[in-house]
Design an enzyme around this catalytic site. Structure first.
Site, mmCIF file in Angstrom:
data_model
loop_
_atom_site.group_PDB
_atom_site.id
_atom_site.type_symbol
_atom_site.label_atom_id
_atom_site.label_comp_id
_atom_site.label_asym_id
_atom_site.label_seq_id
_atom_site.Cartn_x
_atom_site.Cartn_y
_atom_site.Cartn_z
ATOM 1 N N SER A 159 10.143 -5.328 -46.803
ATOM 2 C CA SER A 159 10.991 -6.140 -47.680
ATOM 3 C C SER A 159 10.272 -6.578 -48.949
ATOM 4 C CB SER A 159 11.517 -7.374 -46.936
ATOM 5 O OG SER A 159 10.526 -8.360 -46.833
ATOM 6 N N LYS A 197 7.451 -13.940 -48.082
ATOM 7 C CA LYS A 197 8.535 -13.861 -49.064
ATOM 8 C C LYS A 197 8.139 -14.591 -50.357
ATOM 9 C CE LYS A 197 11.761 -11.703 -46.712
ATOM 10 N NZ LYS A 197 10.818 -11.226 -45.700
#
Length: 238
Positions: A159, A197
């Site tokens: 991701s 993230k």
């Protein structure tokens, strides 16, 4: 003010250097303080550094300079008014006849690498279980490591691929409970799941952004997210 463990470690290192001319290994420190992992030693040394008792020497692995001692120990040694800092570093022990006096210890040069504890795997995708185990150490270039405590994690998932972070990479994280907008962080979600993230603050909410269009941004309340650390470096095996 030192905790009992911090003081115990400082005194133990000082005693070993005075008696043998070299410091104890991390395993010896762990055994002497009855700790379960070397990550505890990393945390204690960081605390001693922040309190001005030791200084990590740049460009040397496991090298410290003892700057001062607790008052009681300094008084016992008759050196409260002028403690001489001593460089301590892991390495081969010199024969007794060749060892210099403790106040002028000469240490053999060591590898430039800095050891950082590898704590496990971190998800760059759907969050996985929180990281807690110190599995091994990773050798890092010294210019990658700044002040404070650091740890390493192996990346799982894709991701963050558009940020140049691939599955199997080792990310180097500086432990901190806060981050600026746009920082890539290790975030603990709901006290159970850890993920890597980019963090954004949106009013009273926190967004955890992926760097891959195949993943959606997660928007959570501030009570649902705890920043565990900020990305400061990346290592890749080929």
């Amino acid at each position: 003010m030192l905790t009992s463990k911090q003081k115990e470690l400082l005194i133990y290192i000082h005693k070993c250097v005075q008696e043998t001319g070299v410091p104890p290994s991390f395993d010896e420190m762990k055994s002497a303080l009855d700790l379960r992992s070397k990550s505890g030693i990393h945390r204690l040394i960081t605390a001693l550094e922040e309190r001005g008792f030791v200084r990590r020497l740049p460009h040397r692995a496991r090298a410290l300079e003892i700057i001062k001692l607790p008052d009681a120990l300094a008084e016992a040694g008759g050196r409260r008014a002028g403690f001489t800092p001593t460089v301590v570093e892991g390495g081969a022990r010199a024969p007794l006849a060749e060892r210099p006096a403790p106040s002028t210890i000469v240490v053999a040069p060591a590898s430039d690498a800095v050891l950082v504890p590898l704590m496990g795997r971190i998800a760059a995708g759907v969050p996985i279980s929180a990281i807690q185990n110190h599995s091994q150490d990773v050798s890092c270039p010294p210019d990658m490591i700044g002040p404070g405590e650091h740890f390493a994690l192996e990346v799982k998932g894709d991701s963050m691929i558009d940020a140049g972070i691939h599955e199997g990479d080792i990310v180097i994280i500086r432990r901190t409970p806060s981050a600026d907008n746009g920082d890539i962080v290790v975030a603990l979600v709901e006290n159970e799941e850890a993920t890597l993230k980019r963090i954004r603050k949106r009013g009273g909410l926190i967004a955890l952004e992926a760097a891959n269009p195949n993943y959606e941004t997660r928007v959570l309340g501030p009570d649902q997210v705890q920043v565990q650390g900020r990305l400061v470096g990346l290592m890749r095996r080929y």
